[in-house]
Design a protein around this motif. Structure first.
Motif, PDB file in Angstrom:
ATOM      1  N   SER A  19       2.548   3.475   2.466  1.00 28.41           N
ATOM      2  CA  SER A  19       2.226   2.193   3.096  1.00 28.41           C
ATOM      3  C   SER A  19       2.938   2.006   4.429  1.00 28.41           C
ATOM      4  O   SER A  19       2.450   1.286   5.297  1.00 28.41           O
ATOM      5  CB  SER A  19       2.581   1.034   2.158  1.00 28.41           C
ATOM      6  OG  SER A  19       3.964   1.026   1.867  1.00 28.41           O
ATOM      7  N   LYS A  22       0.645   3.355   6.946  1.00 28.40           N
ATOM      8  CA  LYS A  22      -0.550   2.514   7.003  1.00 28.40           C
ATOM      9  C   LYS A  22      -0.274   1.249   7.819  1.00 28.40           C
ATOM     10  O   LYS A  22      -1.093   0.830   8.646  1.00 28.40           O
ATOM     11  CB  LYS A  22      -1.015   2.143   5.596  1.00 28.40           C
ATOM     12  CG  LYS A  22      -1.687   3.268   4.824  1.00 28.40           C
ATOM     13  CD  LYS A  22      -2.217   2.764   3.493  1.00 28.40           C
ATOM     14  CE  LYS A  22      -3.021   3.838   2.765  1.00 28.40           C
ATOM     15  NZ  LYS A  22      -2.201   4.902   2.224  1.00 28.40           N
ATOM     16  N   SER A 106       6.555   2.948  -2.032  1.00 28.57           N
ATOM     17  CA  SER A 106       5.544   2.520  -1.065  1.00 28.57           C
ATOM     18  C   SER A 106       5.028   1.101  -1.322  1.00 28.57           C
ATOM     19  O   SER A 106       4.909   0.294  -0.399  1.00 28.57           O
ATOM     20  CB  SER A 106       4.383   3.508  -1.091  1.00 28.57           C
ATOM     21  OG  SER A 106       3.331   3.094  -0.264  1.00 28.57           O
ATOM     22  N   ARG A 107       4.717   0.792  -2.568  1.00 30.79           N
ATOM     23  CA  ARG A 107       4.081  -0.495  -2.861  1.00 30.79           C
ATOM     24  C   ARG A 107       5.011  -1.667  -2.576  1.00 30.79           C
ATOM     25  O   ARG A 107       4.588  -2.693  -2.040  1.00 30.79           O
ATOM     26  CB  ARG A 107       3.604  -0.529  -4.313  1.00 30.79           C
ATOM     27  CG  ARG A 107       2.499   0.480  -4.608  1.00 30.79           C
ATOM     28  CD  ARG A 107       1.778   0.154  -5.895  1.00 30.79           C
ATOM     29  NE  ARG A 107       0.812   1.176  -6.242  1.00 30.79           N
ATOM     30  CZ  ARG A 107      -0.401   1.277  -5.701  1.00 30.79           C
ATOM     31  NH1 ARG A 107      -0.777   0.422  -4.764  1.00 30.79           N
ATOM     32  NH2 ARG A 107      -1.223   2.234  -6.081  1.00 30.79           N
ATOM     33  N   ALA A 110       5.190  -2.483   1.120  1.00 34.50           N
ATOM     34  CA  ALA A 110       4.047  -3.289   1.566  1.00 34.50           C
ATOM     35  C   ALA A 110       4.186  -4.733   1.094  1.00 34.50           C
ATOM     36  O   ALA A 110       3.895  -5.674   1.840  1.00 34.50           O
ATOM     37  CB  ALA A 110       2.741  -2.680   1.045  1.00 34.50           C
ATOM     38  N   GLN A 227       0.536  -6.776  -4.661  1.00 32.20           N
ATOM     39  CA  GLN A 227       0.306  -5.408  -5.114  1.00 32.20           C
ATOM     40  C   GLN A 227      -1.028  -5.295  -5.834  1.00 32.20           C
ATOM     41  O   GLN A 227      -1.761  -4.319  -5.650  1.00 32.20           O
ATOM     42  CB  GLN A 227       1.444  -4.993  -6.039  1.00 32.20           C
ATOM     43  CG  GLN A 227       1.429  -3.543  -6.457  1.00 32.20           C
ATOM     44  CD  GLN A 227       2.713  -3.147  -7.155  1.00 32.20           C
ATOM     45  OE1 GLN A 227       3.799  -3.387  -6.647  1.00 32.20           O
ATOM     46  NE2 GLN A 227       2.590  -2.550  -8.329  1.00 32.20           N
ATOM     47  N   GLY A 230      -3.798  -5.208  -3.345  1.00 37.85           N
ATOM     48  CA  GLY A 230      -3.816  -3.906  -2.682  1.00 37.85           C
ATOM     49  C   GLY A 230      -4.452  -2.834  -3.550  1.00 37.85           C
ATOM     50  O   GLY A 230      -5.261  -2.026  -3.075  1.00 37.85           O
ATOM     51  N   GLU A 234      -7.801  -0.591  -2.873  1.00 34.03           N
ATOM     52  CA  GLU A 234      -7.653   0.872  -2.909  1.00 34.03           C
ATOM     53  C   GLU A 234      -8.734   1.487  -3.791  1.00 34.03           C
ATOM     54  O   GLU A 234      -9.314   2.522  -3.454  1.00 34.03           O
ATOM     55  CB  GLU A 234      -6.277   1.251  -3.452  1.00 34.03           C
ATOM     56  CG  GLU A 234      -5.170   1.176  -2.420  1.00 34.03           C
ATOM     57  CD  GLU A 234      -3.833   1.606  -2.982  1.00 34.03           C
ATOM     58  OE1 GLU A 234      -3.811   2.087  -4.149  1.00 34.03           O
ATOM     59  OE2 GLU A 234      -2.823   1.459  -2.289  1.00 34.03           O
TER      60      GLU A 234
END
Length: 310
Positions: A19, A22, A106-107, A110, A227, A230, A234
């Motif tokens: 992320s 991104k 990563s999550r 974000a 999350q 997201g 995804e």
């Protein structure tokens, strides 16, 4: 993370669990697209069209304006106009984001960015609507930039690992907790200046960064709704692997041949059994953040150790 900086940035949307790249890619892409629009519409004599588009992406302070463009709560935190504005925001996002990614995955990185941007916008709108100081400029005030989300990541990293040291030009080694404190103090001092709205957003993002990490250390993740959204998107854009169906004639064996059961195939000499995947590592990092390293099982500790040797 998969390779060098530019390789990761170029392939940001081809990989999962990255992320940080991104976020960098979206900010940079929006910046250059809007620069092209500004130049094109200005030279064509239709600068008003660009100004209208710009307003739709920015966060308005006036609630009556925000009601008709609710998407601006998200879009403003990915929109920059000045080259130095985006440059410094992206540098801080990258430097401190690497640290948050290493500890939390990563999550949660974000989550922290988005929640910081939302908190910054909320404080900005609240202060502009309740303080007499802003009454004359309320109707025309709008805000843009990733600063609130970046401040959340900077303060979040400093809360998570306060004694981590960065090497600064001219100053040498400095602990990141002092860097975070310095920037929060600067934002507070300038909150009654010419960029009051932006500085208030910085303070809102910084407060969210601190509270998010503190709650995470207590086992509460405020970013679960972010999350979930997201993950939903995804799955929508995830490429489904093509499934090839083949039929194979069943093999027979003589008494002199060795037979290996399909349910328990023998590994080839060069294969690695039990090698951890990136997804498993992210789950292990999440568990460390929630319950501490000692909560890991022996197998999880082994996987983390093997992954660290790559």
């Amino acid at each position: 993370m998969y390779g060098g900086f530019w390789d990761n940035l170029r392939n940001a949307f081809k990989h999962s669990n990255n992320s940080l790249y991104k976020l960098l890619a979206i900010n940079i892409l929006v910046f250059f697209v809007m620069v092209v629009f500004r130049v094109f519409f200005t030279f064509s004599g239709a600068g008003g069209i660009y100004q209208g588009l710009r307003s739709l992406l920015m966060m308005p302070a006036d609630l009556s304006s925000y009601i008709v463009q609710p998407w601006s709560l998200l879009t403003y935190m990915f929109f920059h106009e000045g080259i130095f504005h985006i440059l410094f925001n992206m540098l801080f996002l990258y430097w401190f984001g690497l640290l948050v990614h290493e500890y939390l995955g990563s999550r949660k990185l974000a989550n922290l960015y988005i929640l910081g941007g939302i908190a910054g916008a909320v404080l900005y709108v609240v202060m502009y609507n309740i303080s007499p100081y802003f009454s004359d400029v309320l109707a025309q005030s709008r805000m843009l930039g990733a600063s609130a989300g970046v401040y959340a990541i900077v303060v979040g990293a400093a809360t998570l690992a306060p004694n981590t040291t960065f090497q600064l030009i001219l100053l040498g080694p400095v602990k990141i907790k002092y860097i975070a404190i310095f920037y929060v103090v600067i934002a507070f001092v300038n909150s009654a200046g010419s960029n009051a709205g932006g500085e208030l957003a910085h303070l809102g993002g910084a407060a969210m960064g601190f509270m998010y990490i503190r709650q995470l250390q207590k086992g509460k993740d405020w970013g679960i709704p972010i999350q979930a959204i997201g993950i939903f998107f995804e799955k929508i854009f995830e490429k489904k692997p093509s499934v090839k169906v083949s039929y194979r004639k069943k093999k027979t064996f003589t008494a002199s041949q060795n037979y290996t059961s399909p349910e328990n195939p023998k590994p080839s000499p060069g294969s690695k059994m039990g090698e951890p995947t990136q997804e498993e590592i992210d789950k292990i990092l999440d568990k460390i953040a929630d319950k501490g390293y000692e909560a890991l099982s022996k197998d999880e500790k082994r996987k983390l150790f093997e992954f660290s040797k790559k």
